[in-house]
Write a protein that holds these residues in place. Structure first.
Motif, PDB file in Angstrom:
ATOM      1  N   ASP A  19     -12.964  -3.617   2.978  1.00 21.73           N
ATOM      2  CA  ASP A  19     -12.461  -2.222   2.920  1.00 21.73           C
ATOM      3  C   ASP A  19     -11.278  -2.167   2.425  1.00 21.73           C
ATOM      4  N   ALA A  20     -10.986  -1.738   0.981  1.00 21.56           N
ATOM      5  CA  ALA A  20      -9.807  -1.954   0.416  1.00 21.56           C
ATOM      6  C   ALA A  20      -8.940  -0.980   0.753  1.00 21.56           C
ATOM      7  N   ARG A  21      -9.189   0.308   1.197  1.00 22.99           N
ATOM      8  CA  ARG A  21      -8.611   1.229   1.602  1.00 22.99           C
ATOM      9  C   ARG A  21      -7.972   0.958   2.930  1.00 22.99           C
ATOM     10  N   ALA A  22      -8.524   0.533   3.806  1.00 23.99           N
ATOM     11  CA  ALA A  22      -7.932  -0.041   4.904  1.00 23.99           C
ATOM     12  C   ALA A  22      -7.122  -0.952   4.947  1.00 23.99           C
ATOM     13  N   LEU A  23      -7.117  -1.840   4.234  1.00 28.81           N
ATOM     14  CA  LEU A  23      -6.220  -3.027   4.053  1.00 28.81           C
ATOM     15  C   LEU A  23      -5.139  -2.573   3.273  1.00 28.81           C
ATOM     16  N   ALA A  24      -5.261  -1.749   2.238  1.00 26.14           N
ATOM     17  CA  ALA A  24      -3.959  -1.127   1.673  1.00 26.14           C
ATOM     18  C   ALA A  24      -3.265  -0.434   2.463  1.00 26.14           C
ATOM     19  N   GLU A  25      -3.827   0.538   3.409  1.00 28.63           N
ATOM     20  CA  GLU A  25      -2.983   1.302   4.237  1.00 28.63           C
ATOM     21  C   GLU A  25      -2.342   0.604   5.300  1.00 28.63           C
ATOM     22  N   PHE A  26      -2.966  -0.670   5.700  1.00 24.50           N
ATOM     23  CA  PHE A  26      -2.352  -1.634   6.633  1.00 24.50           C
ATOM     24  C   PHE A  26      -0.800  -2.021   5.929  1.00 24.50           C
ATOM     25  N   TYR A  27      -0.881  -2.546   4.617  1.00 29.28           N
ATOM     26  CA  TYR A  27      -0.015  -3.188   4.271  1.00 29.28           C
ATOM     27  C   TYR A  27       1.200  -1.932   3.779  1.00 29.28           C
ATOM     28  N   ARG A  28       0.578  -0.948   3.363  1.00 29.10           N
ATOM     29  CA  ARG A  28       1.482   0.164   3.016  1.00 29.10           C
ATOM     30  C   ARG A  28       2.479   0.476   4.275  1.00 29.10           C
ATOM     31  N   SER A  29       1.759   0.812   5.191  1.00 24.62           N
ATOM     32  CA  SER A  29       2.534   1.100   6.499  1.00 24.62           C
ATOM     33  C   SER A  29       3.293   0.051   6.980  1.00 24.62           C
ATOM     34  N   LEU A  30       3.029  -1.139   6.823  1.00 22.17           N
ATOM     35  CA  LEU A  30       3.840  -2.378   7.444  1.00 22.17           C
ATOM     36  C   LEU A  30       4.877  -2.678   6.558  1.00 22.17           C
ATOM     37  N   LEU A  31       4.843  -2.632   5.158  1.00 21.58           N
ATOM     38  CA  LEU A  31       5.816  -2.884   4.361  1.00 21.58           C
ATOM     39  C   LEU A  31       6.632  -1.926   3.769  1.00 21.58           C
ATOM     40  N   VAL A  56      -3.806  -0.738  -5.716  1.00 20.47           N
ATOM     41  CA  VAL A  56      -2.541  -1.411  -5.973  1.00 20.47           C
ATOM     42  C   VAL A  56      -1.397  -0.660  -5.281  1.00 20.47           C
ATOM     43  N   LEU A  57      -0.716  -1.389  -4.634  1.00 18.22           N
ATOM     44  CA  LEU A  57       0.694  -1.022  -3.830  1.00 18.22           C
ATOM     45  C   LEU A  57       1.913  -1.622  -4.622  1.00 18.22           C
ATOM     46  N   ARG A  58       2.704  -0.596  -4.870  1.00 16.07           N
ATOM     47  CA  ARG A  58       4.195  -1.048  -5.367  1.00 16.07           C
ATOM     48  C   ARG A  58       5.102  -0.684  -4.626  1.00 16.07           C
ATOM     49  N   THR A  59       6.564  -1.229  -4.776  1.00 15.32           N
ATOM     50  CA  THR A  59       7.608  -0.974  -4.078  1.00 15.32           C
ATOM     51  C   THR A  59       7.764   0.570  -4.530  1.00 15.32           C
ATOM     52  N   PRO A  60       8.831   1.491  -3.918  1.00 11.29           N
ATOM     53  CA  PRO A  60       9.191   2.747  -3.869  1.00 11.29           C
ATOM     54  C   PRO A  60       9.718   2.968  -5.570  1.00 11.29           C
ATOM     55  N   ASP A  61      10.428   1.692  -6.029  1.00 15.57           N
ATOM     56  CA  ASP A  61      10.901   1.853  -7.343  1.00 15.57           C
ATOM     57  C   ASP A  61       9.776   1.561  -8.309  1.00 15.57           C
ATOM     58  N   GLY A  62       8.667   0.922  -7.999  1.00  9.74           N
ATOM     59  CA  GLY A  62       7.650   0.771  -9.036  1.00  9.74           C
ATOM     60  C   GLY A  62       7.123  -0.667  -9.516  1.00  9.74           C
ATOM     61  N   ALA A  63       7.665  -1.564  -8.630  1.00 13.16           N
ATOM     62  CA  ALA A  63       7.280  -2.984  -9.057  1.00 13.16           C
ATOM     63  C   ALA A  63       6.322  -3.403  -8.222  1.00 13.16           C
ATOM     64  N   GLN A  65       3.332  -5.166  -6.016  1.00 10.49           N
ATOM     65  CA  GLN A  65       3.281  -6.084  -5.232  1.00 10.49           C
ATOM     66  C   GLN A  65       2.063  -6.291  -4.684  1.00 10.49           C
ATOM     67  N   LEU A  66       1.461  -5.764  -4.237  1.00 11.93           N
ATOM     68  CA  LEU A  66      -0.072  -6.418  -3.740  1.00 11.93           C
ATOM     69  C   LEU A  66      -1.262  -5.438  -4.308  1.00 11.93           C
ATOM     70  N   ALA A  67      -2.331  -5.958  -4.489  1.00 15.41           N
ATOM     71  CA  ALA A  67      -3.585  -5.386  -5.083  1.00 15.41           C
ATOM     72  C   ALA A  67      -4.737  -5.733  -3.972  1.00 15.41           C
ATOM     73  N   ARG A 106       4.918  -3.390  15.669  1.00 12.68           N
ATOM     74  CA  ARG A 106       4.225  -2.574  14.692  1.00 12.68           C
ATOM     75  C   ARG A 106       2.836  -3.232  14.028  1.00 12.68           C
ATOM     76  N   VAL A 107       2.935  -4.507  13.997  1.00 10.75           N
ATOM     77  CA  VAL A 107       1.623  -5.082  13.515  1.00 10.75           C
ATOM     78  C   VAL A 107       0.664  -5.110  14.557  1.00 10.75           C
ATOM     79  N   LEU A 108       0.537  -5.141  15.672  1.00 14.70           N
ATOM     80  CA  LEU A 108      -0.217  -4.938  16.580  1.00 14.70           C
ATOM     81  C   LEU A 108      -0.796  -3.513  16.641  1.00 14.70           C
ATOM     82  N   ARG A 109       0.137  -2.328  16.491  1.00 19.88           N
ATOM     83  CA  ARG A 109      -0.270  -1.266  16.381  1.00 19.88           C
ATOM     84  C   ARG A 109      -0.927  -0.557  15.245  1.00 19.88           C
ATOM     85  N   LEU A 110      -0.763  -1.484  14.042  1.00 21.55           N
ATOM     86  CA  LEU A 110      -1.552  -1.141  12.935  1.00 21.55           C
ATOM     87  C   LEU A 110      -2.723  -1.965  12.647  1.00 21.55           C
ATOM     88  N   GLY A 111      -2.871  -2.559  13.712  1.00 20.19           N
ATOM     89  CA  GLY A 111      -4.438  -3.231  13.848  1.00 20.19           C
ATOM     90  C   GLY A 111      -4.255  -4.817  13.469  1.00 20.19           C
TER      91      GLY A 111
END
Length: 147
Positions: A19-31, A56-63, A65-67, A106-111
């Motif tokens: 589930d790419a969207r769920a995992l991306a949302e987890f790391y987007r929120s965490l990091l 794909v997730l990036r840092t706020p300045d565009g670098a 990070q994770l796909a 935070r980690v536990l709250r995010l699943g």
């Protein structure tokens, strides 16, 4: 000696998941990351075509990070028992045990799920978690500060 002129650089770490969207949302929120333009979640009634393939997730300045690459099935790592090895894990750092405790909530709250707790280790306090897809990741206290 490393070849300093190789021209190679690490772009991002790619995680397989069912589930790419769920995992991306987890790391987007965490990091605190942001989606690559075009990878944002659709409106609630919209089709999530990208979320069923590659995000794909990036840092706020565009670098980068994770796909996240959607796969049909993925055996969950059984670390530390060893039947299904972790093959890769992410190391995340904080600067104090107090911050480690706060991030735990935070980690536990995010699943996420706690796999190993060594917060009382005098040398290197840490906790190991599994993300939504079962990938292990560590959060540890770095006495040297953040890289």
């Amino acid at each position: 000696m490393a070849d300093q002129d190789s021209g190679l650089r690490l772009c991002q770490v790619v995680l397989d998941c069912t589930d790419a969207r769920a995992l991306a949302e987890f790391y987007r929120s965490l990091l605190g990351l942001v989606y690559r333009p075009g990878d944002e979640p659709p409106e609630p009634t919209g089709d999530d075509e990208r979320g069923r393939d590659w995000l794909v997730l990036r840092t706020p300045d565009g670098a980068p990070q994770l796909a996240f690459q959607q796969v049909d099935e993925l055996p969950e790592a059984t670390w530390p028992q060893g039947r299904v090895p972790q093959q890769l894990h992410l190391d995340l750092t904080v600067t104090s045990v107090e911050e480690l405790r706060a991030q735990h909530e935070r980690v536990l709250r995010l699943g996420g799920r706690l796999l190993l707790d060594r917060i009382d280790d005098a040398e290197e306090p840490l906790r190991v978690y599994a993300d939504l897809a079962g990938h292990p990741f560590c959060i540890f206290v770095s006495r040297r500060g953040h890289p």
